[in-house]
Design a protein around this motif. Structure first.
Motif, mmCIF file in Angstrom:
data_model
loop_
_atom_site.group_PDB
_atom_site.id
_atom_site.type_symbol
_atom_site.label_atom_id
_atom_site.label_comp_id
_atom_site.label_asym_id
_atom_site.label_seq_id
_atom_site.Cartn_x
_atom_site.Cartn_y
_atom_site.Cartn_z
ATOM 1 N N VAL A 11 -2.035 88.822 38.444
ATOM 2 C CA VAL A 11 -2.937 88.518 37.469
ATOM 3 C C VAL A 11 -2.756 89.836 36.238
ATOM 4 C CG1 VAL A 11 -5.137 88.137 36.332
ATOM 5 C CG2 VAL A 11 -4.397 87.056 38.474
ATOM 6 N N ASP A 12 -3.390 90.734 36.582
ATOM 7 C CA ASP A 12 -3.264 91.925 35.623
ATOM 8 C C ASP A 12 -2.063 92.633 35.477
ATOM 9 O OD1 ASP A 12 -6.268 92.080 35.451
ATOM 10 O OD2 ASP A 12 -6.685 92.736 37.273
ATOM 11 N N GLY A 13 -1.732 92.730 34.241
ATOM 12 C CA GLY A 13 -0.083 92.978 33.993
ATOM 13 C C GLY A 13 0.876 91.924 33.947
ATOM 14 N N VAL A 14 0.335 90.798 34.144
ATOM 15 C CA VAL A 14 1.157 89.629 34.248
ATOM 16 C C VAL A 14 0.684 88.396 33.318
ATOM 17 C CG1 VAL A 14 2.397 87.815 35.534
ATOM 18 C CG2 VAL A 14 2.400 90.212 36.267
ATOM 19 N N LEU A 15 -0.491 87.795 33.850
ATOM 20 C CA LEU A 15 -1.304 87.015 33.107
ATOM 21 C C LEU A 15 -2.003 87.601 32.073
ATOM 22 C CD1 LEU A 15 -2.406 84.424 36.009
ATOM 23 C CD2 LEU A 15 -0.677 83.901 34.084
ATOM 24 N N VAL A 32 4.821 84.966 32.057
ATOM 25 C CA VAL A 32 4.878 83.917 33.061
ATOM 26 C C VAL A 32 5.832 82.773 32.185
ATOM 27 C CG1 VAL A 32 3.381 81.966 34.439
ATOM 28 C CG2 VAL A 32 2.804 84.514 34.299
ATOM 29 N N ARG A 33 5.397 81.987 30.930
ATOM 30 C CA ARG A 33 5.967 81.107 30.514
ATOM 31 C C ARG A 33 7.410 81.292 30.325
ATOM 32 N NH1 ARG A 33 4.197 77.121 26.862
ATOM 33 N NH2 ARG A 33 6.076 75.707 26.324
ATOM 34 N N GLU A 34 7.819 82.364 29.938
ATOM 35 C CA GLU A 34 9.337 82.898 29.859
ATOM 36 C C GLU A 34 10.056 82.743 31.275
ATOM 37 O OE1 GLU A 34 12.332 86.890 29.106
ATOM 38 O OE2 GLU A 34 10.355 86.851 28.688
ATOM 39 N N TRP A 35 9.297 83.224 32.226
ATOM 40 C CA TRP A 35 9.971 83.044 33.452
ATOM 41 C C TRP A 35 9.722 81.560 34.069
ATOM 42 C CZ3 TRP A 35 13.138 84.570 36.762
ATOM 43 C CH2 TRP A 35 13.196 84.436 37.984
ATOM 44 N N VAL A 36 9.023 80.602 33.815
ATOM 45 C CA VAL A 36 8.947 79.265 34.230
ATOM 46 C C VAL A 36 9.952 78.586 33.469
ATOM 47 C CG1 VAL A 36 7.639 77.324 34.117
ATOM 48 C CG2 VAL A 36 6.653 79.360 34.869
ATOM 49 N N GLU A 37 10.217 78.897 32.168
ATOM 50 C CA GLU A 37 11.237 78.198 31.440
ATOM 51 C C GLU A 37 12.621 78.627 32.033
ATOM 52 O OE1 GLU A 37 10.573 79.171 27.253
ATOM 53 O OE2 GLU A 37 9.014 77.628 27.085
ATOM 54 N N ILE A 38 12.910 79.950 32.583
ATOM 55 C CA ILE A 38 14.244 80.020 33.172
ATOM 56 C C ILE A 38 14.465 79.359 34.384
ATOM 57 C CG2 ILE A 38 15.461 82.150 33.966
ATOM 58 C CD1 ILE A 38 14.131 83.926 32.048
ATOM 59 N N ILE A 61 13.345 75.685 44.253
ATOM 60 C CA ILE A 61 12.002 76.247 44.212
ATOM 61 C C ILE A 61 10.792 75.380 44.557
ATOM 62 C CG2 ILE A 61 10.304 77.698 42.776
ATOM 63 C CD1 ILE A 61 12.927 78.676 41.034
ATOM 64 N N LYS A 62 10.019 75.484 45.341
ATOM 65 C CA LYS A 62 9.012 74.866 45.921
ATOM 66 C C LYS A 62 7.529 75.477 45.679
ATOM 67 C CE LYS A 62 11.603 71.803 47.935
ATOM 68 N NZ LYS A 62 12.094 70.694 47.173
ATOM 69 N N LEU A 63 7.352 76.874 45.136
ATOM 70 C CA LEU A 63 6.406 77.415 44.822
ATOM 71 C C LEU A 63 6.465 78.568 43.930
ATOM 72 C CD1 LEU A 63 3.238 78.163 46.106
ATOM 73 C CD2 LEU A 63 4.360 79.376 47.694
ATOM 74 N N PHE A 64 5.457 78.673 43.128
ATOM 75 C CA PHE A 64 5.634 79.495 42.111
ATOM 76 C C PHE A 64 4.355 80.354 42.284
ATOM 77 C CE2 PHE A 64 4.263 81.309 38.018
ATOM 78 C CZ PHE A 64 5.515 81.854 37.467
ATOM 79 N N LEU A 65 4.257 81.581 42.476
ATOM 80 C CA LEU A 65 3.290 82.512 42.611
ATOM 81 C C LEU A 65 3.125 83.654 41.463
ATOM 82 C CD1 LEU A 65 3.326 83.309 46.221
ATOM 83 C CD2 LEU A 65 1.655 81.786 45.251
ATOM 84 N N THR A 66 1.990 84.100 41.151
ATOM 85 C CA THR A 66 1.831 85.097 40.100
ATOM 86 C C THR A 66 0.899 86.153 40.470
ATOM 87 O OG1 THR A 66 1.734 85.272 37.601
ATOM 88 C CG2 THR A 66 0.498 83.748 38.673
#
Length: 163
Positions: free
Chosen positions: A14-18, A150-156, A7-12
């Motif tokens: 905002v509303d409903g996620v962050l 987002v934290r949960e996804w990043v940890e996975i 994985i080279k890039l992480f995108l998210t």
């Protein structure tokens, strides 16, 4: 998904996620949003692992700009509607010299669907719309948007990258 992924890039979104997806307004008409500090730390963890980060959102607010600066996000695209999210992701990929297969994205609603269907690694918060939850290959998280999804996804993802 198995270990040893790239994985080279992480995108998210905002509303409903962050955020929890709510729109809060003060008596004076100012909009406020609630962000989760766990998600902020997720961006730091990504940076430490050499993964670029970005926010792509339909809204256009100073609040999101300030949050992106605080989290040291590499790319911020606001006001992206009608296919704009995918176009932004492709623009970033071109700048970084990567394909969408090296991109992880987390989104929750119909305006994220096109991008979610194209990226290599996709996830949605527990409280996402059914249309998003039903995307083939999507990781349905246990956490709701605004509560550290987002934290949960990043940890996975980091477990998969590091193992």
């Amino acid at each position: 998904m198995t270990g040893n992924i790239s994985i080279k890039l992480f995108l998210t979104d905002v509303d409903g996620v962050l955020t929890d997806g709510s729109m809060y307004y003060t008596e004076n008409g100012d909009e406020i949003k609630r962000f989760n500090t766990y998600d902020g730390m997720a961006f730091e963890l990504l940076r430490k692992n050499g993964i670029k980060t970005g926010i792509i959102t339909s809204e256009n607010t100073k609040i999101v700009e300030r949050r992106a600066i605080k989290m040291k996000v590499d790319y911020l695209y606001q006001g992206q509607r009608d296919g704009g999210k995918l176009a932004c992701a492709l623009e970033i990929c071109e700048k970084e010299g990567i394909g969408l297969d090296k991109v992880a994205y987390i989104g929750d609603d119909i305006n994220c669907k096109e991008l979610l269907e194209k990226v290599g690694f996709k996830a949605c918060p527990e409280n996402s719309r059914e249309t998003i939850k039903n995307i083939v290959g999507i990781q349905l998280l246990k956490t709701k948007g605004g509560d550290g999804a987002v934290r949960e996804w990043v940890e996975i993802l980091l477990k998969l990258v590091i193992e």
